[in-house]
Design an enzyme around this catalytic site. Structure first.
Site, PDB file in Angstrom:
ATOM      1  CG  PHE A   3     -27.551 -42.500  40.491  1.00 51.16           C
ATOM      2  CD1 PHE A   3     -26.445 -41.668  40.378  1.00 51.16           C
ATOM      3  CD2 PHE A   3     -27.771 -43.139  41.705  1.00 51.16           C
ATOM      4  CE1 PHE A   3     -25.579 -41.479  41.461  1.00 51.16           C
ATOM      5  CE2 PHE A   3     -26.917 -42.953  42.788  1.00 51.16           C
ATOM      6  CZ  PHE A   3     -25.819 -42.118  42.661  1.00 51.16           C
ATOM      7  CG  ASP A  58     -30.331 -49.915  40.275  1.00 53.71           C
ATOM      8  OD1 ASP A  58     -31.017 -50.026  41.315  1.00 53.71           O
ATOM      9  OD2 ASP A  58     -29.390 -49.102  40.168  1.00 53.71           O
ATOM     10  CE  LYS A 100     -32.411 -44.574  46.623  1.00 51.55           C
ATOM     11  NZ  LYS A 100     -31.903 -43.451  47.397  1.00 51.55           N
TER      12      LYS A 100
HETATM   13  N1  PLP Z   1     -29.346 -47.348  42.238  1.00 50.49           N
HETATM   14  C1  PLP Z   1     -30.368 -46.481  42.209  1.00 50.49           C
HETATM   15  C2  PLP Z   1     -31.447 -46.666  41.193  1.00 50.49           C
HETATM   16  C3  PLP Z   1     -30.429 -45.425  43.108  1.00 50.49           C
HETATM   17  O1  PLP Z   1     -31.443 -44.552  43.067  1.00 50.49           O
HETATM   18  C4  PLP Z   1     -29.393 -45.282  44.069  1.00 50.49           C
HETATM   19  C5  PLP Z   1     -29.382 -44.168  45.009  1.00 50.49           C
HETATM   20  O2  PLP Z   1     -30.034 -43.168  44.853  1.00 50.49           O
HETATM   21  C6  PLP Z   1     -28.343 -46.211  44.065  1.00 50.49           C
HETATM   22  C7  PLP Z   1     -28.359 -47.239  43.142  1.00 50.49           C
HETATM   23  C8  PLP Z   1     -27.227 -46.115  45.057  1.00 50.49           C
HETATM   24  O3  PLP Z   1     -27.679 -46.509  46.294  1.00 50.49           O
HETATM   25  P1  PLP Z   1     -26.809 -46.165  47.625  1.00 50.49           P
HETATM   26  O4  PLP Z   1     -26.843 -44.694  47.784  1.00 50.49           O
HETATM   27  O5  PLP Z   1     -27.513 -46.912  48.707  1.00 50.49           O
HETATM   28  O6  PLP Z   1     -25.447 -46.686  47.377  1.00 50.49           O
END
Ligand code: PLP
Length: 383
Positions: A123, A208, A237
């Site tokens: 994700f 990520d 986050k």
């Molecule tokens: N990358 C990862 C691993 C995530 O867990 C999330 C959100 O849960 C995101 C990206 C997206 O982040 P945002 O909701 O701040 O756009």
């Protein structure tokens, strides 16, 4: 708009690992705003930093120097790898920027290698490019045309990477532990092998760390569990402990792929966000919150294993630090509203996985209380 299935409570206040609704009922928070409030709610140092900065300046364009932005960038670089930092406002934005930077680097080098390999069940966000990068079709439904340039392979599988590699591959993008995909931990040594694979084939490794970063997995960043360094890393986050902030971190030679005008964000590196980021990072380092996450995570994991002897529904418990997934043999979505009745915030992914991602400052007493409540909930459901 109707984008979330909302639970029937209104949260209005938080302190440490507890939150309160508008009726004054308190809940033990095992979700932390989805791995965001790592230092707990209303941390005094973050509040103070925000308050002080608010009196100085709310916003300043990136057309000017912003000293506090440089402070946070320096702290990130000092605690990661030789790099440059671009600030934005969310995880999706950080990943979108990472994708743009990787593509730009490959074009700059006159290579037509714009394809990025990502993993099944990953994700990466909700913008069009990050949805395209995300290895779960359910997030793509109805959004055609989805941007091209991504190949999906099985997570943790080196053979799959070999098979997917072609002359157009420029980068590999993955999470050190998959969060939204179900708290999936890759086999030991996977990151190291992927790093070697990238080196052997001239690919960029993009990690990520939006969810795994900032102490969540028991180390400051997820990649630190293995002796590897990414070329590009993304954060969001917990970086501002709840104040919206994202960051793209890249080796200087890669970062130079961006030049004035090639990428930007009006609010990116906003002084209020930076003040929260600096305070969060300071507390994280001074109090070695990552070590606390490792220790309390181990305790929680042991207690969950103990619980699994009493509840046949528990199939598997996995994770690192305070990023833990408990797989059940059936849909346990109803535990979430039932938990509210018992004063606990719980999170379930894909119906079958209970994800425990509390603030990293959680105490043993609070963990005991969470375990007791989950035990009771499972008992009442006859599981
Ligand atoms: N990358 C990862 C691993 C995530 O867990 C999330 C959100 O849960 C995101 C990206 C997206 O982040 P945002 O909701 O701040 O756009």
């Amino acid at each position: 708009m109707n984008t979330y299935t909302r639970l029937p409570i209104n949260l209005v206040k938080g302190k440490g690992c507890r939150v309160w609704d508008d009726k004054g009922t308190s809940y033990l928070d095992m979700v932390a705003g989805i791995a965001v409030c790592n230092l707990g709610h209303a941390h005094p140092r973050v509040i103070k930093a925000l308050e002080t900065q608010a009196h100085e300046m709310f916003h300043c364009s990136n057309l000017y120097g912003i000293p506090i932005q440089e402070n946070l960038a320096e702290m990130i670089v000092k605690n990661t790898f030789d790099s440059k930092v671009f600030f934005c406002n969310s995880g999706a934005e950080a990943n979108e920027a990472a994708i743009k930077l990787a593509r730009r680097c490959m074009i700059r080098e006159n290579k037509v290698r714009s394809k990025i390999i990502t993993c099944a069940n990953s994700f990466h966000g909700r913008t069009l490019a990050t949805v395209a990068a995300t290895g779960q079709d359910r997030f793509k439904v109805g959004f055609d045309p989805i941007p091209e340039g991504f190949d999906t392979v099985a997570y943790g599988d080196m053979d799959a990477l070999e098979t997917a590699l072609d002359d157009h591959t420029g980068a590999i993008m993955l999470e050190p532990i998959q969060g939204e995909g179900g708290v999936n931990v890759p086999p030991p040594g996977y990151l190291k092998k992927v790093r070697q694979f990238c080196d052997d084939h001239g690919l960029l490794l993009i990690l990520d760390e939006v969810q795994t970063g900032m102490g969540r997995t028991g180390r400051l960043f997820g990649y630190m569990h293995e002796d590897v360094k990414p070329d590009i890393m993304t954060l969001a986050k917990a970086l501002g402990n709840g104040f919206p902030v994202g960051a793209l971190i890249a080796r200087p030679d890669i970062a130079s792929g961006f030049t004035p005008g090639s990428h930007a964000s009006t609010f990116g590196g906003n002084p209020l966000a930076m003040a929260c980021g600096v305070a969060t990072m300071e507390v994280m380092l001074e109090e070695n919150i990552a070590a606390a996450s490792a220790e309390q995570g181990k305790y929680l994991m042991d207690e969950l294993k103990d619980l699994s002897h009493r509840h046949a529904c528990i199939q598997e418990i996995r994770g690192k630090g305070l990023m833990i997934g408990v797989d059940m043999d059936q849909d346990i979505s109803s535990l979430v509203p039932a938990g509210l009745e018992k004063g606990i915030l719980l999170n379930v992914i894909k119906g079958y996985t209970l994800r425990l991602i509390p603030p990293l400052i959680i105490s043993r007493t609070e963990i005991d209380q969470a375990i007791k409540t989950i035990d009771l909930l499972l008992k009442e459901k006859g599981l």
